[in-house]
Enzyme design. Structure first.
Site, PDB file in Angstrom:
ATOM      1  NE  ARG A 123      -3.699  -0.224   2.201  1.00 43.19           N
ATOM      2  CZ  ARG A 123      -4.524  -0.046   3.374  1.00 43.19           C
ATOM      3  NH1 ARG A 123      -4.554  -0.961   4.215  1.00 43.19           N
ATOM      4  NH2 ARG A 123      -5.431   1.192   3.341  1.00 43.19           N
ATOM      5  CB  SER A 168      -6.168  10.151   3.240  1.00 43.35           C
ATOM      6  OG  SER A 168      -5.452   9.421   4.182  1.00 43.35           O
ATOM      7  CD  GLN A 170      -5.356   4.850   7.015  1.00 45.49           C
ATOM      8  OE1 GLN A 170      -4.438   4.614   6.197  1.00 45.49           O
ATOM      9  NE2 GLN A 170      -6.119   3.923   7.246  1.00 45.49           N
ATOM     10  CG  ASP A 321     -13.347   1.866   5.677  1.00 45.21           C
ATOM     11  OD1 ASP A 321     -12.802   2.096   4.460  1.00 45.21           O
ATOM     12  OD2 ASP A 321     -12.855   2.209   6.525  1.00 45.21           O
ATOM     13  CE  LYS A 348      -9.690   3.174   1.595  1.00 43.02           C
ATOM     14  NZ  LYS A 348      -9.152   3.884   2.584  1.00 43.02           N
TER      15      LYS A 348
HETATM   16  C1  S3P Z   1      -9.253   5.216   8.494  1.00 41.21           C
HETATM   17  C2  S3P Z   1      -9.122   6.113   7.344  1.00 41.21           C
HETATM   18  C3  S3P Z   1      -9.645   5.630   5.928  1.00 41.21           C
HETATM   19  C4  S3P Z   1     -10.325   4.349   6.025  1.00 41.21           C
HETATM   20  C5  S3P Z   1      -9.713   3.407   7.061  1.00 41.21           C
HETATM   21  C6  S3P Z   1      -9.602   3.846   8.566  1.00 41.21           C
HETATM   22  C7  S3P Z   1      -8.877   5.823   9.669  1.00 41.21           C
HETATM   23  O1  S3P Z   1      -8.443   5.429   5.143  1.00 41.21           O
HETATM   24  O2  S3P Z   1     -10.325   3.779   4.923  1.00 41.21           O
HETATM   25  O3  S3P Z   1     -10.346   2.091   7.146  1.00 41.21           O
HETATM   26  O4  S3P Z   1      -8.852   5.176  10.861  1.00 41.21           O
HETATM   27  O5  S3P Z   1      -8.108   7.083   9.658  1.00 41.21           O
HETATM   28  P1  S3P Z   1      -7.766   6.518   4.381  1.00 41.21           P
HETATM   29  O6  S3P Z   1      -7.226   7.666   5.225  1.00 41.21           O
HETATM   30  O7  S3P Z   1      -6.637   5.898   3.599  1.00 41.21           O
HETATM   31  O8  S3P Z   1      -8.722   7.071   3.628  1.00 41.21           O
END
Ligand code: S3P
Length: 436
Positions: A123, A168, A170, A321, A348
């Site tokens: 990833r 995102s 994250q 998700d 993902k």
């Molecule tokens: C998440 C953010 C999302 C999501 C993941 C959990 C998080 O990902 O798809 O299951 O807890 O911050 P991305 O930040 O890559 O969109």
């Protein structure tokens, strides 16, 4: 390799409290690690992904103790240095663990190596490496530091202003956590608001931050470095993304009646409800409350006719998700559903666009992959088939629900261990919530 044999169900019925939210559990552990004092977490999601975060927190100096069912006590380092880990940090299958922890690691004068399982090592990591380097971290890694394993030599970082190219949570959370220990202001702007659990939890732990909406409609969050979170009691709401599988099952199986208690309904997570509204479906809400700075509610789901949906733009991050289970719902909706602007699904835990299209087709669905989404023609009756998960928990659970709503035949879902990453209780619910 474990598999499930699923036969068509009559209905789902019951009153059920979903397991703790995965995203919020990760954040509670990480803030528990950084905080001064002891954080007590109730409703902790004891699934592989969150246990990875917990293990890494312990390698970095947190003390953790399980004090009851889904209850943990974490004593943090609270403004002192993290321990330099004596071994590699393994995030397993968890993108949230890897990306959020990278922000923590980069902001401290320690050396660490971060890795994950085969899926996580495929990833993209450039999205966090580039801005962390701009803040002053030294990061190296595989494929020109775009893939795990990454080596991180943290430092005294400086705050930056950063416009995230992808919405995102994250990436945003990684930079907020790095900014917490950086000099000056860290400001992150995202074109579309992604889940905001980090912002809410930082505030619950006494960290000051500002959020605002720009005139162009972009979302901006600003944080001053050098703040130390204060430990809190955290009651984690139920995971809406886990509930989503059972919401769809209850909508589609005649005679169902499912009450889902104390599930998180943060609007940055509940795009599925907006998609359902487009499809003419409205769920009953009650007992609206707040817990850990997050809204929670009790939802009641009974079967309703489902219309076609057009999903795209700003709605996508709030249901990202849920796309696999939404695609299954669309196979039973009257008309053509299109899901666009969701190319992120290709990076993902699996390429979810190809995985869901290929496997649902084996069950009789009319579903076509698009570069950034899916086109689904409904309603088509599904039949049992031999399908596989691609090692992706959300694909495995979607296919299990597909097996329940299929009109005929048994469905064999292969490679289901991955469900342990987010929803260990799922398999048991196939018996306790389902009537045959
Ligand atoms: C998440 C953010 C999302 C999501 C993941 C959990 C998080 O990902 O798809 O299951 O807890 O911050 P991305 O930040 O890559 O969109």
């Amino acid at each position: 390799m474990q598999s499930w044999r699923i036969t068509p169900a009559k209905r789902v019925r019951g009153v059920w409290r979903p397991p703790g939210d995965k995203s919020i559990t990760h954040r509670a552990v990480i803030l528990g690690l950084l905080a001064r004092g002891t954080t007590e977490i109730e409703g902790f999601l004891e699934a592989d992904d969150c246990l990875r975060t917990l293990q890494i927190a312990q390698q970095l100096g947190a003390q953790a103790e399980r004090v009851g069912e889904a209850r943990w006590r974490i004593t943090g380092v609270g403004g002192t240095l993290l321990h330099e880990p004596s071994d590699v940090l393994d995030a397993g299958n968890s993108g949230t663990t890897a990306r959020l922890m990278a922000g923590v690691l980069a902001s401290q004068p320690i050396f660490s190596v971060l890795t994950g399982d085969a899926s996580l090592r495929r990833r993209p990591m450039r999205r966090i490496v580039e801005p962390l380097r701009q803040m002053g971290a030294q990061i190296d890694g595989r494929a020109d530091a775009t893939r795990l394993p990454l080596s991180i030599r943290g430092d005294a970082l400086r705050g930056i202003r950063y416009l995230t190219p992808v919405a995102s949570a994250q990436v945003k959370s990684c930079l907020l956590l790095a900014g917490l220990n950086a000099q000056g202001i860290t400001e992150i702007t995202e074109p579309v608001l992604s889940r905001d659990h980090t912002e809410r939890m930082l505030q619950a732990f006494g960290v000051e931050l500002e959020t605002r909406l720009s005139t162009a409609g972009a979302h901006c969050v600003r944080l001053r470095g050098g703040q130390v979170p204060e430990a809190q009691g955290v009651r984690v709401p139920g995971d809406f993304s886990s509930a989503a599988f059972w919401i769809v099952a209850a909508l589609l199986l005649p005679g169902s009646d499912l009450v889902i208690e104390r599930v998180g309904v943060n609007p940055t997570r509940t795009g599925l409800l907006q998609a359902l509204a487009q499809a003419g479906v409205h769920l009953e809400w009650s007992a609206i409350d707040e817990q850990a700075g997050e809204p929670v509610a009790t939802l009641r789901v009974r079967p309703q006719p489902v219309g076609a949906m057009r999903i795209g733009g700003a709605l996508v991050p709030s249901l990202i998700d849920e796309v696999p289970i939404l695609a299954l719902l669309a196979t039973q909706a009257e008309g053509e559903t299109e899901i666009r602007d969701a190319a992120e699904l290709r990076v993902k835990e699996s390429d979810r666009i190809e995985a869901i299209a290929t496997e649902l087709r084996k069950m009789g669905a009319a579903i076509e992959p698009l570069p950034d989404g899916l086109r689904i023609r409904g309603a088509t009756p599904l039949h049992g088939a031999h399908v596989r998960s691609y090692g992706d928990h959300r694909i495995a659970m979607t296919l299990a629900i597909a097996g329940l709503i299929a009109h005929t035949g048994e469905t064999l879902v292969e490679d289901v261990e991955c469900v342990q990453t987010s929803f260990p209780e799922f398999e048991q619910l196939l018996h306790t919530l389902v009537e045959r």
